[in-house]
Each structure stands twice: as structure tokens, then as C-alpha cells.
Write a protein that holds these residues in place. Structure first.
Motif, PDB file in Angstrom:
ATOM      1  N   ALA A  28      14.159  -3.349  23.925  1.00 47.63           N
ATOM      2  CA  ALA A  28      15.129  -4.022  24.792  1.00 47.63           C
ATOM      3  C   ALA A  28      15.061  -5.538  24.632  1.00 47.63           C
ATOM      4  O   ALA A  28      16.101  -6.219  24.617  1.00 47.63           O
ATOM      5  N   VAL A  29      13.848  -6.079  24.488  1.00 53.14           N
ATOM      6  CA  VAL A  29      13.707  -7.523  24.260  1.00 53.14           C
ATOM      7  C   VAL A  29      14.323  -7.908  22.920  1.00 53.14           C
ATOM      8  O   VAL A  29      15.014  -8.925  22.797  1.00 53.14           O
ATOM      9  N   ALA A  30      14.098  -7.076  21.892  1.00 51.28           N
ATOM     10  CA  ALA A  30      14.683  -7.348  20.573  1.00 51.28           C
ATOM     11  C   ALA A  30      16.214  -7.362  20.653  1.00 51.28           C
ATOM     12  O   ALA A  30      16.869  -8.250  20.087  1.00 51.28           O
ATOM     13  N   TRP A  31      16.794  -6.401  21.343  1.00 52.03           N
ATOM     14  CA  TRP A  31      18.252  -6.373  21.524  1.00 52.03           C
ATOM     15  C   TRP A  31      18.717  -7.595  22.312  1.00 52.03           C
ATOM     16  O   TRP A  31      19.762  -8.175  22.006  1.00 52.03           O
ATOM     17  N   GLY A 167      10.767  -7.083  13.532  1.00 49.48           N
ATOM     18  CA  GLY A 167      11.201  -8.383  13.016  1.00 49.48           C
ATOM     19  C   GLY A 167      11.785  -9.294  14.066  1.00 49.48           C
ATOM     20  O   GLY A 167      12.533 -10.223  13.745  1.00 49.48           O
ATOM     21  N   ALA A 168      11.455  -9.058  15.341  1.00 48.28           N
ATOM     22  CA  ALA A 168      11.963  -9.897  16.433  1.00 48.28           C
ATOM     23  C   ALA A 168      10.971 -11.019  16.746  1.00 48.28           C
ATOM     24  O   ALA A 168       9.874 -11.073  16.201  1.00 48.28           O
ATOM     25  N   SER A 295      18.522  -4.765  29.169  1.00 47.55           N
ATOM     26  CA  SER A 295      19.586  -4.282  28.300  1.00 47.55           C
ATOM     27  C   SER A 295      20.980  -4.646  28.793  1.00 47.55           C
ATOM     28  O   SER A 295      21.944  -4.584  28.033  1.00 47.55           O
ATOM     29  N   LEU A 296      21.103  -4.993  30.066  1.00 43.69           N
ATOM     30  CA  LEU A 296      22.437  -5.304  30.626  1.00 43.69           C
ATOM     31  C   LEU A 296      22.926  -6.683  30.189  1.00 43.69           C
ATOM     32  O   LEU A 296      22.117  -7.602  30.036  1.00 43.69           O
TER      33      LEU A 296
END
Length: 296
Positions: A28-31, A167-168, A295-296
Motif C-alpha cells: 500500500a505504501v508503494a502504491w 523497488g519503492a 490505499s484511498l
């Protein structure tokens, strides 16, 4: 009960949801950083985390059986192990083989990411493997290490390791999320040690419930719980966490209720078991809501 069933039970499948939730936080942090990770890499991270969690459970079950702890522990639904090996002693070697096999698969997945990401993956991956191998036999002999090792494994190692593997970036959001997980998971393991303290003491373990006593340990449980929520609030106020992360504060009233009830339940097994179950639900719900908020 067959030996195969005993091996499955020894992995404690009912508790394996924690690892995917911690990986989910990393994903979620990567997104949230705006760089959706590759599907294959994401799947491999989830599988690796699940296998690592199963490996530490299997090793814990094997070593608790060999040490004799399983024979003197009063099991609850949330502590004291699965009871699989006392019921099926002949499965002990299979449990050990399963533990080493799952850990070997974790290492193989780690080597794949090591080739892609280099030194940071080596550091976090090695730390994870060391925690799996040393937790039951050595870390449980050191009160402070025993307190924070589970939180380190499911917090910084698993969450930051997920980000490195995908890779974040390891930014303020990633650090904040990993600290929240560290505090809440450490609290979970500490409260679950309360029913096992006397049996653990007899085989030489030295966690904080043994060295401080149950009442001081209950105060520390409260401090860790409230600290996790405090970090969450600070993260939202400072902007390190996006505003929708406030959803995860929905579990705070239940946490406050648990903190208030815990001292009076220490010598009441039925009441304590209720609180242990509530504690698991609070932790899992908090992490799940934090994933939604990110994620929001």
C-alpha cells in the motif's frame, strides 16, 4: 491424527494472516508513492512472508516439544502452541523438515530479490532469517530482545523489506507504518506470554512477564498499545500518513477497553482468554484499516 495433519497444525494456519497484512502495508505504501509494483514481485513477496511466518511457527513448535515445554503448558486458543506434537510425537521430525524447507524457500525468494535490489535486500533479508532461526532457542532468553524481536520481524524487516523488494522508497510514511506495526506486534506477543509465564520460567526462558511480573507486564502492554496509536496520530498530523489513515483509529475505543480490563483479568483465565482474542482482532483490524487508509 496423521503426521501430515500435525505438520499443518504446527504451522498455526489460523495465525498466518498477520504476515500478509504486514506485506499489504508495504504494498500500500508503494502504491501510495505512485509506483505500482510488478505483479510477479508482489506475489513473491506475499509468498515469502507467509512462508517465513510458517517457518518460525514450525520451529517454535518443534523446539517447544523437544524442550518439554509443550508437556507443561496450559494451552489457550491464543497461546501455548497448537498441541499438535504432544498429540502426535512421531511427527516431530517432519515438523523440523517442514520448518527448514519453508525457510529454504524463503531464502531462494530472497536471493531472487537480492539479484534485483542489492545490499539493502541482503541486510533486511539476513535479519529476517536470523530472527526466524534464533527466536525460540536464544531470543526468548533475553527479556528486551524477546519483547521487540517479533515486532522488528513483522514491522521494519517485513514492511521495509517489502518496499525494498518492490523497488519503492523508504520514506517517512514507510518508517511510520513499520513503527506502528513494531509496537502493536510486540504488544501482541507480550500479552500472549502472560498465560505461559510459569511454564516458560521452568525451561529457562526470560521474557518480561517472568522478570517483571504480570502486573508490570500488563502496564507495558498498555504502554505499547497506546504508543502504537500515538504514532498513528502523529503520522496523520504531520502528513507522514495520508488523512484516510484516520480510519484505523476506529479500533482505538476497543484498545482502551482492553487496557482498562487487563489488570483485573490477570488471575481470571476465562476473562484473560477473552481479552487475548479481542487483542488479536484489534491488531488485525487496525492493520487492515491502515492498508485501506493508505490505499484511498
Amino acid at each position: 491424527m496423521s503426521e501430515t495433519v500435525a505438520v499443518v497444525r504446527a504451522s498455526r494456519p489460523n495465525f498466518l494472516i498477520l504476515a500478509p497484512l504486514c506485506v499489504g502495508l508495504g504494498v500500500a505504501v508503494a502504491w501510495q508513492q505512485g509506483s505500482p509494483p510488478a505483479l510477479l514481485d508482489t506475489l513473491l513477496v506475499f509468498v515469502g512472508a507467509l512462508l517465513a511466518h510458517a517457518a518460525v511457527n514450525l520451529l517454535n513448535e518443534y523446539e517447544d516439544f523437544v524442550s518439554g515445554l509443550d508437556l507443561i503448558t496450559s494451552r489457550t486458543p491464543f497461546s501455548g502452541g497448537s498441541g499438535a506434537l504432544p498429540e502426535t510425537p512421531g511427527a516431530a521430525k517432519r515438523v523440523l523438515v517442514a520448518a527448514l524447507g519453508t525457510l529454504a524457500l524463503v531464502v531462494l525468494i530472497g536471493l531472487y530479490f537480492l539479484c534485483q535490489r542489492g545490499l539493502p535486500m541482503l541486510v533486511l533479508g539476513t535479519a529476517g532469517v536470523v530472527l526466524v532461526l534464533t527466536y525460540t532457542r536464544w531470543i526468548t532468553r533475553s527479556p528486551l530482545l524477546c519483547l521487540f524481536a517479533p515486532g522488528m520481524g513483522f514491522g521494519p524487516v517485513m514492511i521495509l523489506g517489502t518496499l525494498v523488494a518492490l523497488g519503492a522508497r523508504l520514506d517517512a510514511t514507510a518508517i511510520t507504518v513499520s513503527v506502528i506495526s513494531l509496537l502493536l506486534v510486540s504488544e501482541l506477543l507480550l500479552i500472549n506470554q502472560i498465560p505461559d509465564a510459569e511454564a516458560d520460567r521452568k525451561i529457562g526462558r526470560r521474557h518480561l512477564v517472568i522478570t517483571l511480573g504480570t502486573r508490570a507486564a500488563a502496564r507495558l502492554v498498555s504502554a505499547l498499545f497506546l504508543s502504537g496509536y500515538a504514532v498513528l496520530v502523529v503520522g496523520i498530523v504531520t502528513g507522514w500518513l495520508p488523512l484516510p489513515s484516520i480510519l484505523s483509529l476506529a479500533t482505538a475505543p476497543f484498545a482502551l477497553w482492553l487496557v482498562w480490563k487487563l489488570p483485573g483479568a490477570l488471575n481470571q483465565p476465562d476473562s484473560l482468554n477473552t481479552l487475548l482474542g479481542t487483542n488479536v482482532a484489534i491488531l488485525l483490524a487496525t492493520l487492515a484499516l491502515l492498508i485501506v487508509g493508505l490505499s484511498l
